[in-house]
Design a protein around this motif. Structure first.
Motif, PDB file in Angstrom:
ATOM      1  N   ASP A 149      32.643  55.070   0.172  1.00  0.00           N
ATOM      2  CA  ASP A 149      33.690  54.071   0.384  1.00  0.00           C
ATOM      3  C   ASP A 149      34.392  53.933  -0.955  1.00  0.00           C
ATOM      4  O   ASP A 149      33.795  53.463  -1.929  1.00  0.00           O
ATOM      5  CB  ASP A 149      33.022  52.760   0.814  1.00  0.00           C
ATOM      6  N   TYR A 150      35.627  54.414  -1.049  1.00  0.00           N
ATOM      7  CA  TYR A 150      36.314  54.314  -2.339  1.00  0.00           C
ATOM      8  C   TYR A 150      37.812  54.135  -2.172  1.00  0.00           C
ATOM      9  O   TYR A 150      38.341  54.341  -1.086  1.00  0.00           O
ATOM     10  CB  TYR A 150      35.978  55.508  -3.232  1.00  0.00           C
ATOM     11  N   SER A 151      38.421  53.717  -3.257  1.00  0.00           N
ATOM     12  CA  SER A 151      39.830  53.322  -3.322  1.00  0.00           C
ATOM     13  C   SER A 151      40.022  52.029  -2.521  1.00  0.00           C
ATOM     14  O   SER A 151      40.160  50.974  -3.101  1.00  0.00           O
ATOM     15  CB  SER A 151      40.770  54.419  -2.840  1.00  0.00           C
ATOM     16  N   SER A 152      40.021  52.102  -1.195  1.00  0.00           N
ATOM     17  CA  SER A 152      39.999  50.920  -0.324  1.00  0.00           C
ATOM     18  C   SER A 152      40.855  49.742  -0.788  1.00  0.00           C
ATOM     19  O   SER A 152      40.360  48.617  -0.920  1.00  0.00           O
ATOM     20  CB  SER A 152      38.537  50.439  -0.161  1.00  0.00           C
ATOM     21  N   VAL A 184      30.176  65.128   3.052  1.00  0.00           N
ATOM     22  CA  VAL A 184      30.705  63.874   2.509  1.00  0.00           C
ATOM     23  C   VAL A 184      31.738  63.277   3.466  1.00  0.00           C
ATOM     24  O   VAL A 184      32.630  63.985   3.951  1.00  0.00           O
ATOM     25  CB  VAL A 184      31.332  64.094   1.118  1.00  0.00           C
ATOM     26  N   VAL A 185      31.589  61.996   3.765  1.00  0.00           N
ATOM     27  CA  VAL A 185      32.587  61.292   4.570  1.00  0.00           C
ATOM     28  C   VAL A 185      33.381  60.408   3.613  1.00  0.00           C
ATOM     29  O   VAL A 185      32.833  59.495   2.999  1.00  0.00           O
ATOM     30  CB  VAL A 185      31.922  60.395   5.638  1.00  0.00           C
ATOM     31  N   ARG A 186      34.668  60.717   3.461  1.00  0.00           N
ATOM     32  CA  ARG A 186      35.507  59.869   2.599  1.00  0.00           C
ATOM     33  C   ARG A 186      35.924  58.658   3.423  1.00  0.00           C
ATOM     34  O   ARG A 186      36.491  58.834   4.511  1.00  0.00           O
ATOM     35  CB  ARG A 186      36.755  60.626   2.162  1.00  0.00           C
ATOM     36  N   ALA A 187      35.665  57.466   2.920  1.00  0.00           N
ATOM     37  CA  ALA A 187      36.017  56.278   3.694  1.00  0.00           C
ATOM     38  C   ALA A 187      36.949  55.394   2.879  1.00  0.00           C
ATOM     39  O   ALA A 187      36.548  54.795   1.882  1.00  0.00           O
ATOM     40  CB  ALA A 187      34.751  55.512   4.074  1.00  0.00           C
ATOM     41  N   ASN A 188      38.208  55.363   3.293  1.00  0.00           N
ATOM     42  CA  ASN A 188      39.173  54.496   2.631  1.00  0.00           C
ATOM     43  C   ASN A 188      39.289  53.231   3.488  1.00  0.00           C
ATOM     44  O   ASN A 188      40.037  53.186   4.457  1.00  0.00           O
ATOM     45  CB  ASN A 188      40.508  55.238   2.499  1.00  0.00           C
ATOM     46  N   HIS A 189      38.482  52.230   3.118  1.00  0.00           N
ATOM     47  CA  HIS A 189      38.345  51.001   3.904  1.00  0.00           C
ATOM     48  C   HIS A 189      39.463  50.044   3.480  1.00  0.00           C
ATOM     49  O   HIS A 189      39.220  49.045   2.805  1.00  0.00           O
ATOM     50  CB  HIS A 189      36.956  50.424   3.588  1.00  0.00           C
ATOM     51  N   VAL A 190      40.700  50.369   3.870  1.00  0.00           N
ATOM     52  CA  VAL A 190      41.830  49.559   3.399  1.00  0.00           C
ATOM     53  C   VAL A 190      41.850  48.190   4.087  1.00  0.00           C
ATOM     54  O   VAL A 190      41.473  48.055   5.255  1.00  0.00           O
ATOM     55  CB  VAL A 190      43.192  50.272   3.591  1.00  0.00           C
ATOM     56  N   GLY A 191      42.268  47.187   3.325  1.00  0.00           N
ATOM     57  CA  GLY A 191      42.370  45.836   3.868  1.00  0.00           C
ATOM     58  C   GLY A 191      43.722  45.687   4.549  1.00  0.00           C
ATOM     59  O   GLY A 191      44.764  45.703   3.896  1.00  0.00           O
ATOM     60  N   ASP A 192      43.747  45.592   5.879  1.00  0.00           N
ATOM     61  CA  ASP A 192      45.034  45.519   6.571  1.00  0.00           C
ATOM     62  C   ASP A 192      45.057  44.343   7.535  1.00  0.00           C
ATOM     63  O   ASP A 192      45.810  44.321   8.494  1.00  0.00           O
ATOM     64  CB  ASP A 192      45.290  46.825   7.355  1.00  0.00           C
ATOM     65  N   TRP A 193      44.182  43.379   7.314  1.00  0.00           N
ATOM     66  CA  TRP A 193      44.030  42.298   8.278  1.00  0.00           C
ATOM     67  C   TRP A 193      43.804  41.023   7.505  1.00  0.00           C
ATOM     68  O   TRP A 193      43.332  41.062   6.376  1.00  0.00           O
ATOM     69  CB  TRP A 193      42.813  42.606   9.163  1.00  0.00           C
ATOM     70  N   GLY A 194      44.141  39.901   8.097  1.00  0.00           N
ATOM     71  CA  GLY A 194      43.813  38.638   7.436  1.00  0.00           C
ATOM     72  C   GLY A 194      45.041  37.841   7.062  1.00  0.00           C
ATOM     73  O   GLY A 194      46.184  38.259   7.312  1.00  0.00           O
ATOM     74  N   ALA A 195      44.796  36.683   6.470  1.00  0.00           N
ATOM     75  CA  ALA A 195      45.831  35.688   6.232  1.00  0.00           C
ATOM     76  C   ALA A 195      47.009  36.208   5.409  1.00  0.00           C
ATOM     77  O   ALA A 195      48.160  35.828   5.649  1.00  0.00           O
ATOM     78  CB  ALA A 195      45.217  34.478   5.545  1.00  0.00           C
ATOM     79  N   ILE A 274      50.732  57.866  -3.895  1.00  0.00           N
ATOM     80  CA  ILE A 274      50.015  57.696  -5.162  1.00  0.00           C
ATOM     81  C   ILE A 274      48.836  58.666  -5.247  1.00  0.00           C
ATOM     82  O   ILE A 274      48.598  59.286  -6.270  1.00  0.00           O
ATOM     83  CB  ILE A 274      49.547  56.232  -5.318  1.00  0.00           C
ATOM     84  N   TYR A 275      48.104  58.814  -4.140  1.00  0.00           N
ATOM     85  CA  TYR A 275      46.985  59.772  -4.148  1.00  0.00           C
ATOM     86  C   TYR A 275      47.501  61.176  -4.465  1.00  0.00           C
ATOM     87  O   TYR A 275      46.884  61.916  -5.214  1.00  0.00           O
ATOM     88  CB  TYR A 275      46.248  59.786  -2.801  1.00  0.00           C
ATOM     89  N   ASP A 276      48.646  61.520  -3.872  1.00  0.00           N
ATOM     90  CA  ASP A 276      49.184  62.855  -4.124  1.00  0.00           C
ATOM     91  C   ASP A 276      49.595  62.993  -5.588  1.00  0.00           C
ATOM     92  O   ASP A 276      49.328  64.006  -6.218  1.00  0.00           O
ATOM     93  CB  ASP A 276      50.389  63.136  -3.203  1.00  0.00           C
ATOM     94  N   LEU A 277      50.226  61.959  -6.095  1.00  0.00           N
ATOM     95  CA  LEU A 277      50.650  61.987  -7.496  1.00  0.00           C
ATOM     96  C   LEU A 277      49.451  62.150  -8.425  1.00  0.00           C
ATOM     97  O   LEU A 277      49.474  62.885  -9.402  1.00  0.00           O
ATOM     98  CB  LEU A 277      51.397  60.680  -7.825  1.00  0.00           C
ATOM     99  N   LEU A 278      48.382  61.427  -8.115  1.00  0.00           N
ATOM    100  CA  LEU A 278      47.201  61.432  -8.979  1.00  0.00           C
ATOM    101  C   LEU A 278      46.213  62.547  -8.627  1.00  0.00           C
ATOM    102  O   LEU A 278      45.155  62.638  -9.219  1.00  0.00           O
ATOM    103  CB  LEU A 278      46.461  60.092  -8.887  1.00  0.00           C
ATOM    104  N   ASP A 279      46.574  63.368  -7.636  1.00  0.00           N
ATOM    105  CA  ASP A 279      45.695  64.462  -7.256  1.00  0.00           C
ATOM    106  C   ASP A 279      44.321  63.933  -6.806  1.00  0.00           C
ATOM    107  O   ASP A 279      43.276  64.373  -7.278  1.00  0.00           O
ATOM    108  CB  ASP A 279      45.524  65.378  -8.483  1.00  0.00           C
ATOM    109  N   ILE A 280      44.373  63.001  -5.902  1.00  0.00           N
ATOM    110  CA  ILE A 280      43.162  62.418  -5.321  1.00  0.00           C
ATOM    111  C   ILE A 280      43.002  63.052  -3.945  1.00  0.00           C
ATOM    112  O   ILE A 280      43.994  63.190  -3.222  1.00  0.00           O
ATOM    113  CB  ILE A 280      43.331  60.879  -5.184  1.00  0.00           C
ATOM    114  N   SER A 281      41.770  63.408  -3.573  1.00  0.00           N
ATOM    115  CA  SER A 281      41.603  64.207  -2.358  1.00  0.00           C
ATOM    116  C   SER A 281      41.630  63.408  -1.054  1.00  0.00           C
ATOM    117  O   SER A 281      41.352  63.950   0.002  1.00  0.00           O
ATOM    118  CB  SER A 281      40.316  65.022  -2.443  1.00  0.00           C
ATOM    119  N   LEU A 282      41.985  62.131  -1.114  1.00  0.00           N
ATOM    120  CA  LEU A 282      42.079  61.325   0.110  1.00  0.00           C
ATOM    121  C   LEU A 282      43.307  61.714   0.922  1.00  0.00           C
ATOM    122  O   LEU A 282      44.364  62.036   0.344  1.00  0.00           O
ATOM    123  CB  LEU A 282      42.183  59.834  -0.245  1.00  0.00           C
ATOM    124  N   THR A 283      43.179  61.685   2.242  1.00  0.00           N
ATOM    125  CA  THR A 283      44.320  61.931   3.122  1.00  0.00           C
ATOM    126  C   THR A 283      44.401  60.762   4.107  1.00  0.00           C
ATOM    127  O   THR A 283      43.446  59.972   4.207  1.00  0.00           O
ATOM    128  CB  THR A 283      44.143  63.223   3.940  1.00  0.00           C
TER     129      THR A 283
END
Ligand code: ARG
Length: 607
Positions: A149-152, A184-195, A274-283
């Motif tokens: 679980d990273y970036s998120s 490896v399971v990449r998990a980008n647990h983004v916060g998209d809910w809430g007040a 940003i991930y593409d700019l920073l060469d981060i392997s998240l998609t």
């Protein structure tokens, strides 16, 4: 004696006394430290000292050889025997062992340390094998399913510099674990809910009412966020509407959902840029947002209730666990459902933990998250275990970080106290690197300079992150990270280009050189030994997810390379020595490039 790869060992004829040993199949593992440790430990077991670790380490000083076995004293103490005598018996045993003869010379020192010096013949043979191995001597581990679980980030704001740590360190560990053979399971647990989303939706709605083109408005998300939060603070009526939108969103109102989706998709596109700019392997496929768990929230809390874990306190549903107490030893609650019925961060995380533990069935879930969330995450793991969402043999752990500071030692902010945008940091890094590259080498074409600037600039910010112990705070300083001296990405990238230029000057390709290694000079042997220790560096990173171990190794390696290069002429040497040295250069370059690659940092052929 089993060999993982079955390569026959090449007889280099340097030292006949050891040749017999090399005629056997090659050693078990290319992680020399682990290999020696295992052999010494089995020796100790034979001598009756079971459960006594051999404690083999890289030698702390060159006088002690290459490795030291420090475990004999402890073993002797347990056995109530004389440590030097035990050390001698161990060495006698090793003398007889087919596995260890020819590998090294051994010496008892002080109260019972054993100093281990690899023999030149062994170094040469193993180096040759690594040089021919596309994995550079790194074995595959027994595959485990590991979720990271990273970036998120939270999508209600633009990504800021604080996200760099989780993103860069998480990604390096992902790459290393994958290379070691794990699923490896990449998990980008983004916060998209809430007040927080209330005001953003209310603002979108307001713009739509005014007939504005929403897609255009969302182009500059930062401006959008600012206007929305400004209105929330200054306009009562707007604030009420914002709160109303939260309720409508959560109750599944279609109109509201449509606006929300528009917003979230745009926000994810920004993160991806940003991930593409920073060469981060998240998609985008790695995003599994908080909202993905919405339908699971109520059943999750019900399960906690069935297990008798829930207590109502001030109208809120809470879980109290004995191990969590606050001031005056009062038990600390973890709120799983608020008094207004809303579900907090903990509820989503519990549903996510259940999904990871049961649906995905991971062996490990590693949460690369800021250290300030350590209470939240320890409570989460404890509750999830108590509820049976995670089995005993599943490892769930928090991999925490310190904070990024400015030179004054306070959290890194913009001049007006705002968060520094990660996109701006990336762009500035490239601009600064472009300036450096243009000063250093004005003759390069513009296209070339831009490419180098990108590789160097992005490498510099990521390496600055990765080369620190992740748990400590660190100072973000442009000049240090972009310096061509010291433990920086530009230094390592530059060392790599110097090796490339040796081959260019020689008009040779590395793959055309097949001469045997012929190492005699101390600087050659030292460099060769460091090269053999590459697998140790990579494997130790994931013992505690400290990427700085690999950074320090690469830095040390390039320094040994420089020492070698200054003291041993390469192109001017006689043919066989020249070719042996060229192979040493080539393996150094490959190791640097590979190591940086595992850290998510690229190299260029010239600067
Ligand atoms: N979105 C959170 C934040 O920005 C981080 C999430 C970390 N992962 C998790 N499963 N809680 O603070």
């Amino acid at each position: 004696m089993c060999d993982l790869r079955g390569h026959p060992v090449i007889n280099n004829g340097i030292n006949n006394a050891f040749n017999n040993a090399f005629n056997k199949e090659s050693i078990q593992s290319m992680n020399l430290k682990k290999y020696l440790d295992r052999e010494f430990e089995s020796g100790l077991r034979t001598l009756g000292a079971a459960d006594a670790p051999a404690v083999v380490k890289q030698a702390s000083k060159p006088e002690f050889g290459h490795y030291q076995a420090n475990g004999v004293m402890g073993a002797a103490k347990k056995q109530k025997s004389n440590p030097r005598e035990l050390a001698q018996s161990l060495l006698d045993l090793i003398e007889k062992s087919k596995e260890l003869t020819g590998v090294a010379e051994y010496e008892i020192a002080g109260p019972g340390f054993i100093n281990i010096t690899l023999t030149p013949a062994f170094i040469q043979t193993e180096l040759d094998r690594n040089a021919k191995d596309p994995r550079l001597g790194i074995s595959l581990e027994t595959a485990r399913k590991i979720l990271i679980d990273y970036s998120s980030p939270n999508l209600a704001k633009e990504m800021h510099i604080g996200h760099l740590r989780s993103t860069a360190i998480g990604d390096a560990n992902v790459r290393i674990l994958e290379f070691l053979g794990h699923e490896v399971v990449r998990a980008n647990h983004v916060g998209d809910w809430g007040a927080q989303f209330g005001s953003l939706l209310a603002y979108l709605d307001k713009l739509e009412q005014a007939g504005e083109e929403l897609a255009t408005e969302l182009k500059d998300l930062e401006v959008f966020y600012q206007r929305a939060s400004e209105l929330f603070k200054t306009d009562e009526e707007f604030a009420d509407r914002a709160r109303e939108f939260v309720v409508r969103l959560q109750s599944g109102d279609a109109k509201c959902h449509g606006l929300w989706e528009l917003f979230i998709n745009e926000s994810i596109r920004h993160c991806q840029a940003i991930y593409d700019l920073l060469d981060i392997s998240l998609t985008p496929d790695n995003v599994r947002a908080e909202s993905a768990y919405n339908d699971e929230l109520a059943p999750t809390i019900e399960k906690l209730e069935t297990k008798g874990l829930v207590e109502v306190s001030d109208g809120a549903k809470c879980v109290f666990m004995d191990e969590f107490t606050g001031k005056d030893d009062k038990p600390l609650p973890a709120i799983v459902q608020k008094s207004d019925g809303g579900y907090p961060y903990m509820a989503t995380d519990l549903a996510a933990a259940q999904y990871r533990g049961q649906t995905l069935g991971v062996d490990e879930a590693l949460y690369f998250v800021d250290g300030r969330q350590s209470l939240h995450l320890s409570q989460l793991f404890a509750i999830a275990r108590a509820a049976g969402f995670i089995e005993k043999d599943q490892v769930f752990s928090h991999i925490p970080f310190g904070t990024i500071l400015n030179k004054e030692g306070t959290p890194f902010k913009t001049r007006d106290g705002g968060a520094v945008k990660l996109a701006d940091v990336g762009v500035e890094a490239i601009e600064r690197a472009l300036q450096l590259v243009s000063d250093k080498n004005p003759d390069l074409t513009e296209e070339n300079r831009n490419h180098i600037a990108r590789v160097v600039g992005i490498g510099a910010i990521k390496y600055a992150e990765l080369s620190k112990n992740r748990t400590t705070d660190y100072i973000f300083d442009w000049d240090t990270m972009l310096s061509f001296e010291g433990n920086t990405a530009p230094y390592l990238q530059y060392a790599y280009t110097r090796i490339m230029s040796i081959f260019r000057r020689a008009g040779l390709k590395a793959e055309d050189i097949n001469a045997p290694f012929n190492l005699t000079e101390p600087a050659e042997l030292t460099l060769a030994t460091r090269l053999l220790q590459y697998p140790e560096a990579v494997e130790s990173v994931v013992e505690d997810y400290q990427a700085n171990i690999l950074c320090n190794y690469l830095f040390d390696l390039s320094q040994h390379f420089m020492t070698f290069y200054e003291s041993c002429p390469v192109l001017k040497a006689d043919d066989d020595v020249r070719d042996s040295r060229l192979r040493l250069c080539d393996l150094s370059a490959k190791t640097l490039q590979h190591g940086l690659g595992l850290l998510g940092i690229q190299t260029v052929d010239h600067m």
